[in-house]
Design a protein around this motif. Structure first.
Motif, PDB file in Angstrom:
ATOM      1  N   VAL A  38      56.781  90.744  52.673  1.00 59.46           N
ATOM      2  CA  VAL A  38      56.922  89.298  52.769  1.00 59.46           C
ATOM      3  C   VAL A  38      55.555  88.684  52.466  1.00 59.46           C
ATOM      4  CG1 VAL A  38      57.613  87.365  54.246  1.00 59.46           C
ATOM      5  CG2 VAL A  38      58.722  89.602  54.505  1.00 59.46           C
ATOM      6  N   ARG A  41      53.884  85.736  54.502  1.00 57.75           N
ATOM      7  CA  ARG A  41      53.400  86.021  55.858  1.00 57.75           C
ATOM      8  C   ARG A  41      52.320  87.103  55.849  1.00 57.75           C
ATOM      9  NH1 ARG A  41      58.276  85.814  59.855  1.00 57.75           N
ATOM     10  NH2 ARG A  41      56.710  86.647  61.268  1.00 57.75           N
ATOM     11  N   SER A  42      51.921  87.550  54.669  1.00 63.62           N
ATOM     12  CA  SER A  42      50.857  88.536  54.518  1.00 63.62           C
ATOM     13  C   SER A  42      49.560  87.800  54.186  1.00 63.62           C
ATOM     14  CB  SER A  42      51.199  89.518  53.389  1.00 63.62           C
ATOM     15  OG  SER A  42      52.374  90.237  53.689  1.00 63.62           O
ATOM     16  N   ALA A  58      53.041  91.907  56.000  1.00 62.31           N
ATOM     17  CA  ALA A  58      54.276  91.551  56.698  1.00 62.31           C
ATOM     18  C   ALA A  58      55.450  92.207  55.970  1.00 62.31           C
ATOM     19  CB  ALA A  58      54.450  90.037  56.729  1.00 62.31           C
ATOM     20  N   ARG A  60      59.768  92.955  56.044  1.00 61.29           N
ATOM     21  CA  ARG A  60      61.085  92.571  56.561  1.00 61.29           C
ATOM     22  C   ARG A  60      61.985  93.789  56.565  1.00 61.29           C
ATOM     23  NH1 ARG A  60      65.504  91.888  54.176  1.00 61.29           N
ATOM     24  NH2 ARG A  60      64.663  91.511  52.096  1.00 61.29           N
ATOM     25  N   VAL A  65      60.992  90.294  60.762  1.00 57.35           N
ATOM     26  CA  VAL A  65      59.735  90.423  60.039  1.00 57.35           C
ATOM     27  C   VAL A  65      58.653  90.804  61.050  1.00 57.35           C
ATOM     28  CG1 VAL A  65      57.975  89.245  58.656  1.00 57.35           C
ATOM     29  CG2 VAL A  65      60.403  88.751  58.279  1.00 57.35           C
ATOM     30  N   THR A  66      57.944  91.877  60.758  1.00 52.36           N
ATOM     31  CA  THR A  66      56.798  92.283  61.562  1.00 52.36           C
ATOM     32  C   THR A  66      55.583  92.293  60.652  1.00 52.36           C
ATOM     33  OG1 THR A  66      57.175  94.631  61.112  1.00 52.36           O
ATOM     34  CG2 THR A  66      58.193  93.733  63.097  1.00 52.36           C
ATOM     35  N   SER A  67      54.419  92.136  61.243  1.00 52.55           N
ATOM     36  CA  SER A  67      53.209  92.204  60.429  1.00 52.55           C
ATOM     37  C   SER A  67      52.166  93.073  61.120  1.00 52.55           C
ATOM     38  CB  SER A  67      52.660  90.812  60.117  1.00 52.55           C
ATOM     39  OG  SER A  67      52.372  90.116  61.291  1.00 52.55           O
TER      40      SER A  67
END
Length: 147
Positions: A38, A41-42, A58, A60, A65-67
Motif C-alpha cells: 500500500v 501508507r508507506s 504498509a 494489505r 493494512v499493517t505497516s
C-alpha cells in the motif's frame, strides 16, 4: 500477553538473492502471504527496490493494512523490523537471519515477538506461526526461482 514465532526454511539460492527480495517491498506480495503493498501508507521506499533503515512498508492482507518500519540491516545477514501500525498486536518486532550453508545456499530464520490481548493469544499464535512459515518458505522458493 507475550507471543512469539520462530520459523525456518532452506534455499539453494545464494544469500544475495534472498537479500534483494527482502529489500524490495514490491516483491513481498509475489512470494509472501501479503496481498499488496500500500504505497499511500508507506514511506521512504527506495525507487530502486533497495529499502533502507527507516523505510515504512504498509501491506494489505484482506481488508487489514499493517505497516512495519525497518530497524536494522546487516548486509546479507540481518533484516529487522518493528510494527509501525498493527490493529492486532503491540510491540511487534521481527528479525530475518540469513546463514550461508556450506556447499551453497542459505538457511533463512524468521523470528518475532509481540504483545497481544490475552484472549487473542491462543487464536493468534498458531495462525501467525503458520503464516510466517508460509512467508519464509515463499521467500526461499522465490530466491531459487530468481537464481
Amino acid at each position: 500477553m507475550k507471543g512469539s514465532y520462530d520459523v525456518r526454511a532452506g534455499s539453494k539460492a545464494p544469500s544475495s538473492k534472498v537479500w534483494s527480495l527482502l529489500l524490495d517491498a514490491h516483491s513481498w506480495p509475489q512470494w509472501g502471504t501479503v496481498e499488496a503493498l500500500v504505497l499511500e501508507r508507506s514511506a521512504n521506499l527506495s525507487p530502486k527496490g533497495r529499502d533502507e533503515v527507516g523505510a515504512v512498508r504498509a501491506f494489505r492482507t484482506g481488508r487489514v493494512v499493517t505497516s512495519e518500519r525497518i530497524t536494522e540491516l546487516r548486509h546479507q545477514q540481518v533484516f529487522a523490523y518493528e510494527d509501525a501500525s498493527n490493529p492486532f498486536m503491540k510491540n511487534y518486532s521481527a528479525r530475518i537471519l540469513l546463514n550461508e550453508v556450506s556447499g551453497g545456499g542459505v538457511e533463512i530464520r524468521w523470528l518475532g515477538e509481540y504483545d497481544v490481548a490475552f484472549g487473542m493469544h491462543f487464536m493468534l499464535r498458531p495462525q501467525l506461526t503458520r503464516t510466517m512459515q508460509r512467508m519464509v518458505t515463499g521467500l526461499a522458493r522465490a530466491a531459487e526461482r530468481s537464481s
